[in-house]
Scaffold this active site. Structure first.
Site, PDB file in Angstrom:
ATOM      1  N   HIS A  61       0.821  -1.219   0.000  1.00 43.39           N
ATOM      2  CA  HIS A  61       0.000   0.000   0.000  1.00 43.39           C
ATOM      3  C   HIS A  61       0.853   1.266   0.000  1.00 43.39           C
ATOM      4  O   HIS A  61       0.326   2.370  -0.136  1.00 43.39           O
ATOM      5  CB  HIS A  61      -1.002  -0.007   1.166  1.00 43.39           C
ATOM      6  CG  HIS A  61      -0.443   0.356   2.502  1.00 43.39           C
ATOM      7  ND1 HIS A  61      -0.146  -0.580   3.473  1.00 43.39           N
ATOM      8  CD2 HIS A  61      -0.137   1.551   3.054  1.00 43.39           C
ATOM      9  CE1 HIS A  61       0.318   0.030   4.549  1.00 43.39           C
ATOM     10  NE2 HIS A  61       0.331   1.330   4.323  1.00 43.39           N
ATOM     11  N   ASP A 104      -0.280  -7.598   1.577  1.00 40.80           N
ATOM     12  CA  ASP A 104       0.237  -6.234   1.584  1.00 40.80           C
ATOM     13  C   ASP A 104       1.754  -6.252   1.749  1.00 40.80           C
ATOM     14  O   ASP A 104       2.290  -5.977   2.822  1.00 40.80           O
ATOM     15  CB  ASP A 104      -0.435  -5.450   2.713  1.00 40.80           C
ATOM     16  CG  ASP A 104      -0.097  -3.971   2.700  1.00 40.80           C
ATOM     17  OD1 ASP A 104       0.468  -3.508   1.694  1.00 40.80           O
ATOM     18  OD2 ASP A 104      -0.394  -3.289   3.697  1.00 40.80           O
ATOM     19  N   GLY A 195       3.468   6.831   8.500  1.00 36.20           N
ATOM     20  CA  GLY A 195       4.888   7.066   8.332  1.00 36.20           C
ATOM     21  C   GLY A 195       5.719   5.834   8.589  1.00 36.20           C
ATOM     22  O   GLY A 195       6.835   5.730   8.107  1.00 36.20           O
ATOM     23  N   SER A 197       4.469   2.570   7.969  1.00 35.72           N
ATOM     24  CA  SER A 197       4.040   1.447   7.133  1.00 35.72           C
ATOM     25  C   SER A 197       5.207   0.922   6.311  1.00 35.72           C
ATOM     26  O   SER A 197       6.055   1.675   5.851  1.00 35.72           O
ATOM     27  CB  SER A 197       2.925   1.880   6.182  1.00 35.72           C
ATOM     28  OG  SER A 197       1.680   1.835   6.806  1.00 35.72           O
ATOM     29  N   GLY A 198       5.233  -0.377   6.140  1.00 31.97           N
ATOM     30  CA  GLY A 198       6.296  -1.007   5.375  1.00 31.97           C
ATOM     31  C   GLY A 198       7.514  -1.358   6.195  1.00 31.97           C
ATOM     32  O   GLY A 198       8.367  -2.133   5.744  1.00 31.97           O
TER      33      GLY A 198
END
Length: 245
Positions: A61, A104, A195, A197-198
């Site tokens: 995402h 995701d 901020g 995410s990932g």
């Protein structure tokens, strides 16, 4: 209300271009040498982890139409330290079955190979599933107060893995699949949100077990536990991409 609309609402409320750590602490300098800051036009968008000299693992995402600037080896968000290495992305490879909720996960190919140093290192991928109650850490440069306050330096927070059944019950109908991991902080309002995410969920001696995916309306609220993509469910896909690109 349909699931798709619920998820869209959740992402709007949490600012799901990333997620932010609240209730954490400043990480020791260069103690997380695998961390990558993914930026667009000088602004933080997401986090990631260096899994090969020229590949960063992050969340699907986080995908953008324009290339990311990827900063490795930095503690500060500015990335102006002598240890920092700066790259751009030449290819984004999201999982082919990513549907806006499940699967995701994404790999980013860099325009060069990182030079491995004390401040820049690869992270290994966890092979097996997490045990309930396992203690882990996630880190990032996202909002530390749930009020658009960015930290000067990398933050980290402790995470305890929850049973899947508990997570499904708390999320009340939002699909929590076997390829997801749920976790909470030890105190109220500890966890991730925009901020971060990932970024990686790191467990068991430093292996990446998860990728920060989504959370609820309030950052770190145990009533809607933080959800990570389970890396062990995608390990073969990750290795295939790394070996063939």
């Amino acid at each position: 209300m349909e699931i798709g609309f619920v998820l869209l609402l959740l992402f709007v409320l949490t600012g799901a271009d990333g997620s932010r750590i609240v209730g954490g602490r400043e990480a020791a300098p260069h103690s997380r040498p695998y961390m990558a800051s993914l930026q667009v036009q000088g602004r933080l968008n997401c986090g990631g982890a260096l899994v090969k000299e020229n590949f960063v693992l992050t969340a699907a995402h986080c995908q953008m139409r324009r290339p990311f600037t990827v900063i490795l080896g930095a503690d500060s968000l500015a990335g102006n330290e002598s240890t920092a290495q700066v790259f751009s992305t030449v290819r984004s490879i999201p999982h082919p079955d990513y549907d806006g909720h499940e699967n995701d996960i994404m790999l980013l190919k860099l325009n060069g190979s990182a030079r491995l140093t004390e401040a820049v290192q690869l992270i290994s991928l966890k092979r097996d599933r997490m045990n309930t109650g396992s203690r882990c850490i996630t880190a990032g440069w996202g909002d530390i107060g749930d009020n658009n306050t960015l930290p000067n330096r990398l933050q980290e927070v402790n995470v305890t893995i929850l049973p899947q059944q508990t997570c499904r019950r708390r999320w009340r109908g939002v699909p929590i699949t076997r390829s997801m991991i749920c976790g909470t902080g030890s105190q109220l309002l500890q966890g991730f949100c925009s901020g971060d995410s990932g970024g990686p969920l790191v467990c068991d001696g430093g292996a990446a077990a998860g990728v920060v995916s989504f959370s609820g309306r309030r950052c770190g609220d145990p009533r809607t536990p933080d959800v990570y993509t389970r890396i062990s469910s995608f390990r073969e896909w990750i290795i295939g991409v790394l070996n063939n690109n």
